[in-house]
Design a protein around this motif. Structure first.
Motif, PDB file in Angstrom:
ATOM      1  N   THR A  62       5.956   2.093   0.167  1.00  0.00           N
ATOM      2  CA  THR A  62       5.625   1.002   1.086  1.00  0.00           C
ATOM      3  C   THR A  62       4.232   1.255   1.634  1.00  0.00           C
ATOM      4  O   THR A  62       3.654   2.324   1.404  1.00  0.00           O
ATOM      5  N   LEU A  63       3.713   0.271   2.364  1.00  0.00           N
ATOM      6  CA  LEU A  63       2.346   0.416   2.885  1.00  0.00           C
ATOM      7  C   LEU A  63       2.287   1.550   3.901  1.00  0.00           C
ATOM      8  O   LEU A  63       1.336   2.335   3.920  1.00  0.00           O
ATOM      9  N   ALA A  64       3.343   1.655   4.744  1.00  0.00           N
ATOM     10  CA  ALA A  64       3.343   2.702   5.765  1.00  0.00           C
ATOM     11  C   ALA A  64       3.328   4.076   5.115  1.00  0.00           C
ATOM     12  O   ALA A  64       2.568   4.965   5.522  1.00  0.00           O
ATOM     13  N   ASN A  65       4.160   4.249   4.069  1.00  0.00           N
ATOM     14  CA  ASN A  65       4.193   5.546   3.402  1.00  0.00           C
ATOM     15  C   ASN A  65       2.879   5.838   2.699  1.00  0.00           C
ATOM     16  O   ASN A  65       2.444   6.990   2.646  1.00  0.00           O
ATOM     17  N   LEU A  66       2.255   4.795   2.168  1.00  0.00           N
ATOM     18  CA  LEU A  66       0.951   4.983   1.525  1.00  0.00           C
ATOM     19  C   LEU A  66      -0.076   5.478   2.544  1.00  0.00           C
ATOM     20  O   LEU A  66      -0.870   6.379   2.260  1.00  0.00           O
ATOM     21  N   LEU A  67       0.004   4.900   3.763  1.00  0.00           N
ATOM     22  CA  LEU A  67      -0.920   5.338   4.813  1.00  0.00           C
ATOM     23  C   LEU A  67      -0.672   6.795   5.177  1.00  0.00           C
ATOM     24  O   LEU A  67      -1.620   7.568   5.375  1.00  0.00           O
ATOM     25  N   ILE A  68       0.640   7.162   5.262  1.00  0.00           N
ATOM     26  CA  ILE A  68       0.942   8.560   5.608  1.00  0.00           C
ATOM     27  C   ILE A  68       0.406   9.490   4.531  1.00  0.00           C
ATOM     28  O   ILE A  68      -0.197  10.524   4.827  1.00  0.00           O
ATOM     29  N   ALA A  69       0.602   9.092   3.245  1.00  0.00           N
ATOM     30  CA  ALA A  69       0.088   9.922   2.155  1.00  0.00           C
ATOM     31  C   ALA A  69      -1.431  10.047   2.248  1.00  0.00           C
ATOM     32  O   ALA A  69      -1.993  11.126   2.042  1.00  0.00           O
ATOM     33  N   GLY A  70      -2.091   8.933   2.608  1.00  0.00           N
ATOM     34  CA  GLY A  70      -3.543   9.004   2.766  1.00  0.00           C
ATOM     35  C   GLY A  70      -3.949   9.954   3.867  1.00  0.00           C
ATOM     36  O   GLY A  70      -4.898  10.729   3.716  1.00  0.00           O
ATOM     37  N   LYS A  71      -3.197   9.927   4.990  1.00  0.00           N
ATOM     38  CA  LYS A  71      -3.527  10.841   6.085  1.00  0.00           C
ATOM     39  C   LYS A  71      -3.358  12.291   5.649  1.00  0.00           C
ATOM     40  O   LYS A  71      -4.176  13.157   5.983  1.00  0.00           O
ATOM     41  N   ILE A  72      -2.270  12.544   4.871  1.00  0.00           N
ATOM     42  CA  ILE A  72      -2.062  13.919   4.396  1.00  0.00           C
ATOM     43  C   ILE A  72      -3.218  14.334   3.498  1.00  0.00           C
ATOM     44  O   ILE A  72      -3.713  15.468   3.576  1.00  0.00           O
ATOM     45  N   LEU A  73      -3.688  13.389   2.664  1.00  0.00           N
ATOM     46  CA  LEU A  73      -4.809  13.724   1.786  1.00  0.00           C
ATOM     47  C   LEU A  73      -6.069  14.000   2.604  1.00  0.00           C
ATOM     48  O   LEU A  73      -6.870  14.866   2.239  1.00  0.00           O
ATOM     49  N   PHE A  74      -6.246  13.287   3.734  1.00  0.00           N
ATOM     50  CA  PHE A  74      -7.403  13.567   4.590  1.00  0.00           C
ATOM     51  C   PHE A  74      -7.321  14.986   5.148  1.00  0.00           C
ATOM     52  O   PHE A  74      -8.330  15.705   5.185  1.00  0.00           O
ATOM     53  N   ILE A  75      -6.094  15.383   5.568  1.00  0.00           N
ATOM     54  CA  ILE A  75      -5.931  16.762   6.053  1.00  0.00           C
ATOM     55  C   ILE A  75      -6.301  17.740   4.943  1.00  0.00           C
ATOM     56  O   ILE A  75      -6.983  18.745   5.176  1.00  0.00           O
ATOM     57  N   THR A  76      -5.868  17.405   3.707  1.00  0.00           N
ATOM     58  CA  THR A  76      -6.169  18.276   2.579  1.00  0.00           C
ATOM     59  C   THR A  76      -7.675  18.444   2.404  1.00  0.00           C
ATOM     60  O   THR A  76      -8.173  19.565   2.259  1.00  0.00           O
ATOM     61  N   ILE A  77      -8.388  17.297   2.439  1.00  0.00           N
ATOM     62  CA  ILE A  77      -9.846  17.366   2.257  1.00  0.00           C
ATOM     63  C   ILE A  77     -10.465  18.203   3.367  1.00  0.00           C
ATOM     64  O   ILE A  77     -11.341  19.036   3.136  1.00  0.00           O
ATOM     65  N   PHE A  78      -9.976  17.981   4.583  1.00  0.00           N
ATOM     66  CA  PHE A  78     -10.510  18.723   5.725  1.00  0.00           C
ATOM     67  C   PHE A  78     -10.332  20.225   5.523  1.00  0.00           C
ATOM     68  O   PHE A  78     -11.256  21.017   5.749  1.00  0.00           O
ATOM     69  N   ILE A  79      -9.124  20.616   5.057  1.00  0.00           N
ATOM     70  CA  ILE A  79      -8.884  22.047   4.865  1.00  0.00           C
ATOM     71  C   ILE A  79      -9.709  22.581   3.711  1.00  0.00           C
ATOM     72  O   ILE A  79     -10.241  23.697   3.774  1.00  0.00           O
ATOM     73  N   MET A  80      -9.883  21.746   2.653  1.00  0.00           N
ATOM     74  CA  MET A  80     -10.697  22.184   1.523  1.00  0.00           C
ATOM     75  C   MET A  80     -12.143  22.436   1.945  1.00  0.00           C
ATOM     76  O   MET A  80     -12.844  23.232   1.332  1.00  0.00           O
TER      77      MET A  80
END
Lengths: 114, 250
Positions: A62-80
């Motif tokens: 769903t769109l909400a889950n897609l947004l959550i996945a995007g936020k997790i990916l942002f955290i990933t980039i930040f940690i990288m």
């Protein structure tokens, strides 16, 4: 089903990297190799675990889950970005402070002591 | 000596654990906290009265706004106390304050990463401040994140580099302005004929209904809190790290 499998594989691989990093911090002989283990472990394992969780979010698309996945990916980039830089800064500080680099001679000495 | 410590630890632990037994169960609807009508009121009426979905923010900034205002004052006082203890003034301050001297070149990798991350951190801080109505966050958390971005500048380069953006007098002005913003909302409400910090009356000076006035006033006081927390965070850091001279840090 496939998404679950991918997620489990990614998280498990991440945990393996974590264990490797933890063992490396304990077992490696000097400051620099320990930082190497810590940096590699933290960057790669956190990346894999978080990507696994992002994939898991997408199993119910769903769109909400897609947004959550995007936020997790942002955290990933930040940690990288942040984790290798902090490792670099720590090692540079250690070099300036005069931490000794481990060499073959040190290995001989420790074997003699044992 | 060790056995004495062990005995005291065991007795304290036993006292604490025995007190745990008297607690109401987790989520017990009959527990005093849940059955008291005030908490019922907060849970059921917050959204209708203030239009804020996150009732924590509504309670923090509206229902007990007086308390939060003085929490901000406590942070301000802590910063002033640290400055008054640590800050030392020397005669050559006037000469050194105008120029920025880099003792060593900033590290390329650290500098580049911080250049990438600091805008994102600041943007996220603003998001946390402004989004406190809908999700966990608010002035205190956002202010700390914003202050951390300035601390990162000081860490990655030099304290003088951070001082170019946030000179000491500007930091202290910001800290004061934050509290003045907060108290200003209360004073305006007072002048319009209501109690101190009763935001609903502010609809007379805002293009909004009374409910929306409470919503927007909460955002306003959160911004005030964020100003103070940002300034005091950075002020505490720069004083501690330079031993009060404000010349060079780590």
């Amino acid at each position: 089903m496939i998404i679950n499998t991918v997620c489990i594989v990614l998280v498990l691989l991440g945990i393996i990297f974590f264990v490797g990093g933890a063992v490396g911090i304990v077992r490696f002989p000097d400051f620099y190799t320990r930082m190497h283990a810590a940096g590699k472990g933290d960057t790669m394992s956190v990346f894999m675990v978080l990507v696994g969780l992002a994939v898991y979010q997408l199993s119910d698309f769903t769109l909400a889950n897609l947004l959550i996945a995007g936020k997790i990916l942002f955290i990933t980039i930040f940690i990288m970005w942040a984790s290798p830089t902090s490792t670099h800064a720590l090692i540079k500080a250690g070099l300036e402070e005069g931490q000794k680099v481990w060499t073959r001679n040190d290995k001989k000495e420790t074997e003699d002591e044992q | 000596m060790k056995s004495l410590a062990l005995i005291s630890v065991v007795i304290t632990g036993w006292l604490l654990l025995s007190a745990v037994g008297d607690f109401p169960y987790w989520g017990d609807p009959n527990s005093p906290a849940n059955s008291y009508r005030l908490s019922q009121h907060f849970v059921t009426e917050t959204f209708h009265e203030t239009a804020v979905p996150n009732m924590v923010t509504a309670v923090l900034a509206d229902y007990r706004g007086y308390d939060t205002m003085f929490e901000t004052v406590v942070i301000f006082t802590a910063g002033i106390a640290i400055i008054s203890i640590l800050r030392v003034f020397r005669s050559d301050d006037q000469v050194a304050s105008g120029q920025t001297v880099y003792e060593k070149r900033p590290d390329l990798i650290v500098d580049t990463t911080c250049r990438l991350m600091i805008p994102i951190i600041q943007l996220f801080a603003l998001y946390v401040i402004a989004h406190g109505h809908h999700s966990p966050g608010g002035g205190f958390q956002g202010g700390v994140i914003f202050g951390a971005s300035f601390i990162l500048i000081a860490l990655s380069r030099d304290l003088q580099a951070a001082h170019k953006w946030v000179p000491e007098n500007r930091v202290l002005n910001l800290a004061g302005i934050g509290i003045l913003i907060y108290a200003g909302f209360g004073l305006v409400a007072m002048f319009l004929g209501q109690n101190f910090l009763d935001y609903a009356i502010l609809h007379k000076v805002m293009p909004a209904t009374p409910i929306e006035a409470r919503y927007h006033s909460m955002l306003g006081v959160e911004i005030g809190v964020a100003f103070t927390v940002t300034a005091i965070m950075y002020s505490i850091y720069s004083n501690l790290v330079s031993k009060g001279t404000m010349k060079e840090g780590l």
